[in-house]
Design a protein around this motif. Structure first.
Motif, PDB file in Angstrom:
ATOM      1  N   ILE A   7       0.883  -1.168  -0.003  1.00 42.63           N
ATOM      2  CA  ILE A   7      -0.130   0.042   0.115  1.00 42.63           C
ATOM      3  C   ILE A   7       0.679   0.985  -0.038  1.00 42.63           C
ATOM      4  CG2 ILE A   7      -1.337   1.362   1.401  1.00 42.63           C
ATOM      5  CD1 ILE A   7      -2.272  -1.283   2.620  1.00 42.63           C
ATOM      6  N   TYR A   8       0.562   1.795  -1.408  1.00 42.36           N
ATOM      7  CA  TYR A   8       1.442   3.280  -0.580  1.00 42.36           C
ATOM      8  C   TYR A   8       0.771   4.461  -1.013  1.00 42.36           C
ATOM      9  CZ  TYR A   8       5.737   1.102  -2.785  1.00 42.36           C
ATOM     10  OH  TYR A   8       6.219  -0.237  -3.378  1.00 42.36           O
ATOM     11  N   THR A   9       0.990   5.608  -0.400  1.00 42.18           N
ATOM     12  CA  THR A   9       0.011   6.346   0.050  1.00 42.18           C
ATOM     13  C   THR A   9       1.037   7.533   0.542  1.00 42.18           C
ATOM     14  OG1 THR A   9      -2.091   7.316   1.179  1.00 42.18           O
ATOM     15  CG2 THR A   9      -0.512   5.512   2.799  1.00 42.18           C
ATOM     16  N   THR A  10      -0.136   9.068   0.585  1.00 44.33           N
ATOM     17  CA  THR A  10       0.666   9.854   1.639  1.00 44.33           C
ATOM     18  C   THR A  10      -0.341  10.888   2.551  1.00 44.33           C
ATOM     19  OG1 THR A  10      -0.484  11.691   0.107  1.00 44.33           O
ATOM     20  CG2 THR A  10       1.166  10.741  -1.111  1.00 44.33           C
ATOM     21  N   PHE A  32     -12.329  -4.739   7.331  1.00 43.11           N
ATOM     22  CA  PHE A  32     -11.390  -5.287   6.899  1.00 43.11           C
ATOM     23  C   PHE A  32     -10.411  -6.613   6.190  1.00 43.11           C
ATOM     24  CE2 PHE A  32      -8.326  -5.393   3.376  1.00 43.11           C
ATOM     25  CZ  PHE A  32      -9.260  -6.328   2.071  1.00 43.11           C
ATOM     26  N   ASP A  33      -9.721  -6.825   8.180  1.00 45.60           N
ATOM     27  CA  ASP A  33      -8.880  -7.184   8.154  1.00 45.60           C
ATOM     28  C   ASP A  33      -9.365  -8.119   9.130  1.00 45.60           C
ATOM     29  OD1 ASP A  33      -7.199  -5.613   7.252  1.00 45.60           O
ATOM     30  OD2 ASP A  33      -5.635  -5.209   9.235  1.00 45.60           O
ATOM     31  N   GLU A  34     -11.283  -7.847  10.017  1.00 43.43           N
ATOM     32  CA  GLU A  34     -11.677  -9.251   9.842  1.00 43.43           C
ATOM     33  C   GLU A  34     -12.384  -9.871   9.215  1.00 43.43           C
ATOM     34  OE1 GLU A  34     -13.050 -12.075  12.623  1.00 43.43           O
ATOM     35  OE2 GLU A  34     -11.385 -10.503  12.683  1.00 43.43           O
ATOM     36  N   GLY A  35     -12.714  -9.891   8.178  1.00 37.48           N
ATOM     37  CA  GLY A  35     -12.975 -10.361   7.036  1.00 37.48           C
ATOM     38  C   GLY A  35     -12.499 -10.869   6.419  1.00 37.48           C
ATOM     39  N   ASP A  95      -9.089  -8.854  -6.585  1.00 37.41           N
ATOM     40  CA  ASP A  95     -10.122  -8.665  -6.324  1.00 37.41           C
ATOM     41  C   ASP A  95     -10.651  -7.794  -4.853  1.00 37.41           C
ATOM     42  OD1 ASP A  95     -11.767  -9.207  -9.168  1.00 37.41           O
ATOM     43  OD2 ASP A  95     -11.994 -10.488  -8.413  1.00 37.41           O
ATOM     44  N   ILE A  96      -9.221  -8.360  -4.078  1.00 34.16           N
ATOM     45  CA  ILE A  96      -9.638  -8.524  -2.639  1.00 34.16           C
ATOM     46  C   ILE A  96      -8.717  -7.132  -2.459  1.00 34.16           C
ATOM     47  CG2 ILE A  96      -7.470  -9.293  -0.817  1.00 34.16           C
ATOM     48  CD1 ILE A  96      -8.743 -11.839  -1.922  1.00 34.16           C
ATOM     49  N   ALA A  97      -7.797  -6.549  -3.338  1.00 39.57           N
ATOM     50  CA  ALA A  97      -6.862  -5.176  -3.185  1.00 39.57           C
ATOM     51  C   ALA A  97      -7.739  -4.293  -3.620  1.00 39.57           C
ATOM     52  CB  ALA A  97      -5.654  -5.026  -4.308  1.00 39.57           C
ATOM     53  N   LYS A  98      -8.387  -4.227  -4.210  1.00 32.56           N
ATOM     54  CA  LYS A  98      -9.279  -3.519  -4.938  1.00 32.56           C
ATOM     55  C   LYS A  98      -9.952  -2.346  -3.448  1.00 32.56           C
ATOM     56  CE  LYS A  98     -10.437  -3.785  -9.623  1.00 32.56           C
ATOM     57  NZ  LYS A  98     -11.729  -4.121 -10.249  1.00 32.56           N
ATOM     58  N   ARG A  99     -10.546  -3.374  -2.473  1.00 35.17           N
ATOM     59  CA  ARG A  99     -11.949  -3.588  -1.157  1.00 35.17           C
ATOM     60  C   ARG A  99     -10.542  -3.036  -0.520  1.00 35.17           C
ATOM     61  NH1 ARG A  99     -12.875  -8.768  -1.428  1.00 35.17           N
ATOM     62  NH2 ARG A  99     -12.429  -8.946   0.692  1.00 35.17           N
ATOM     63  N   PRO A 101      -9.066  -0.413   2.679  1.00 34.42           N
ATOM     64  CA  PRO A 101      -9.216   1.022   2.847  1.00 34.42           C
ATOM     65  C   PRO A 101      -9.015   2.475   1.882  1.00 34.42           C
ATOM     66  CG  PRO A 101      -9.823  -0.352   3.954  1.00 34.42           C
ATOM     67  CD  PRO A 101      -9.346  -1.172   3.206  1.00 34.42           C
ATOM     68  N   SER A 102      -7.390   1.779   2.093  1.00 36.01           N
ATOM     69  CA  SER A 102      -6.281   3.132   1.490  1.00 36.01           C
ATOM     70  C   SER A 102      -6.393   2.948   0.605  1.00 36.01           C
ATOM     71  CB  SER A 102      -5.046   2.410   2.451  1.00 36.01           C
ATOM     72  OG  SER A 102      -4.932   2.916   3.271  1.00 36.01           O
ATOM     73  N   ALA A 103      -6.790   1.915  -0.081  1.00 35.35           N
ATOM     74  CA  ALA A 103      -6.351   2.397  -1.745  1.00 35.35           C
ATOM     75  C   ALA A 103      -7.263   2.945  -2.670  1.00 35.35           C
ATOM     76  CB  ALA A 103      -7.312   0.615  -2.567  1.00 35.35           C
ATOM     77  N   ARG A 104      -8.170   4.057  -1.392  1.00 33.03           N
ATOM     78  CA  ARG A 104      -8.801   5.404  -1.932  1.00 33.03           C
ATOM     79  C   ARG A 104      -8.152   6.350  -2.523  1.00 33.03           C
ATOM     80  NH1 ARG A 104     -12.987   3.427   1.485  1.00 33.03           N
ATOM     81  NH2 ARG A 104     -11.741   5.153   3.122  1.00 33.03           N
ATOM     82  N   TYR A 105      -6.235   6.500  -1.610  1.00 32.64           N
ATOM     83  CA  TYR A 105      -6.025   7.847  -1.205  1.00 32.64           C
ATOM     84  C   TYR A 105      -4.325   7.760  -1.525  1.00 32.64           C
ATOM     85  CZ  TYR A 105      -9.840   8.599   1.969  1.00 32.64           C
ATOM     86  OH  TYR A 105     -10.557   8.756   2.309  1.00 32.64           O
ATOM     87  N   GLY A 106      -4.215   6.747  -2.826  1.00 27.65           N
ATOM     88  CA  GLY A 106      -3.135   5.744  -3.615  1.00 27.65           C
ATOM     89  C   GLY A 106      -2.809   4.776  -3.974  1.00 27.65           C
ATOM     90  N   ALA A 107      -2.021   4.191  -3.862  1.00 23.71           N
ATOM     91  CA  ALA A 107      -1.548   2.719  -5.006  1.00 23.71           C
ATOM     92  C   ALA A 107      -1.620   2.363  -3.992  1.00 23.71           C
ATOM     93  CB  ALA A 107      -0.839   3.430  -5.876  1.00 23.71           C
ATOM     94  N   VAL A 108      -2.048   0.179  -4.972  1.00 25.10           N
ATOM     95  CA  VAL A 108      -1.785  -0.968  -4.559  1.00 25.10           C
ATOM     96  C   VAL A 108      -0.932  -1.468  -5.485  1.00 25.10           C
ATOM     97  CG1 VAL A 108      -2.642  -2.606  -2.973  1.00 25.10           C
ATOM     98  CG2 VAL A 108      -3.816  -0.404  -2.174  1.00 25.10           C
TER      99      VAL A 108
END
Length: 126
Positions: A7-10, A32-35, A95-99, A101-108
């Motif tokens: 996970i890459y983010t700022t 998300f982790d628990e799921g 599919d998992i990586a798109k979910r 949460p931090s993917a909304r703010y950077g890159a995975v």
């Protein structure tokens, strides 16, 4: 197959999120982790300290290593955390990586994990 989701983010250093928004994002990660744990997909995940806490070791040309404070590359994004997951294939890992949460703010970045074994005198992928 195993995949490492980097996970890459700022968001934790650029002030885009308020403390309440950051706490909400962290809470989303716990859910998300628990799921992923429940469905047997997650092997391990963790957040990383900010990059100003890192050190880098490199061979110094002799038998030793140099140890220096990081970071070295001036980048806007930094490695903020990771998930090591199990998925049937790359599409499942995506599919998992798109979910995440931090993917909304950077890159995975999704990288398949190579399973190495020793056979005779050679290391081979298993």
């Amino acid at each position: 197959m195993r995949f490492l989701c980097l996970i890459y983010t700022t968001v934790d250093v650029d002030g885009r999120l308020s403390p309440n928004e950051m706490n909400h994002l962290i809470g989303e990660h716990f859910v998300f982790d628990e799921g992923l744990r429940r469905d047997g997909t997650m092997i391990v995940s963790d957040a990383l300290a900010l990059r100003d806490k890192s050190i880098v070791i490199r061979p110094n040309g002799g038998d030793g290593f140099s140890v220096t404070d990081g970071p070295f590359a001036e980048t806007k994004e930094h490695l903020a955390g990771f998930y090591l997951i199990e998925a049937a294939d790359l599409d499942g890992a995506v599919d998992i990586a798109k979910r995440i949460p931090s993917a909304r703010y950077g890159a995975v970045e999704i990288r398949p994990v190579r399973i190495l074994t020793l056979r005779g005198d050679l290391a081979e992928e298993g």
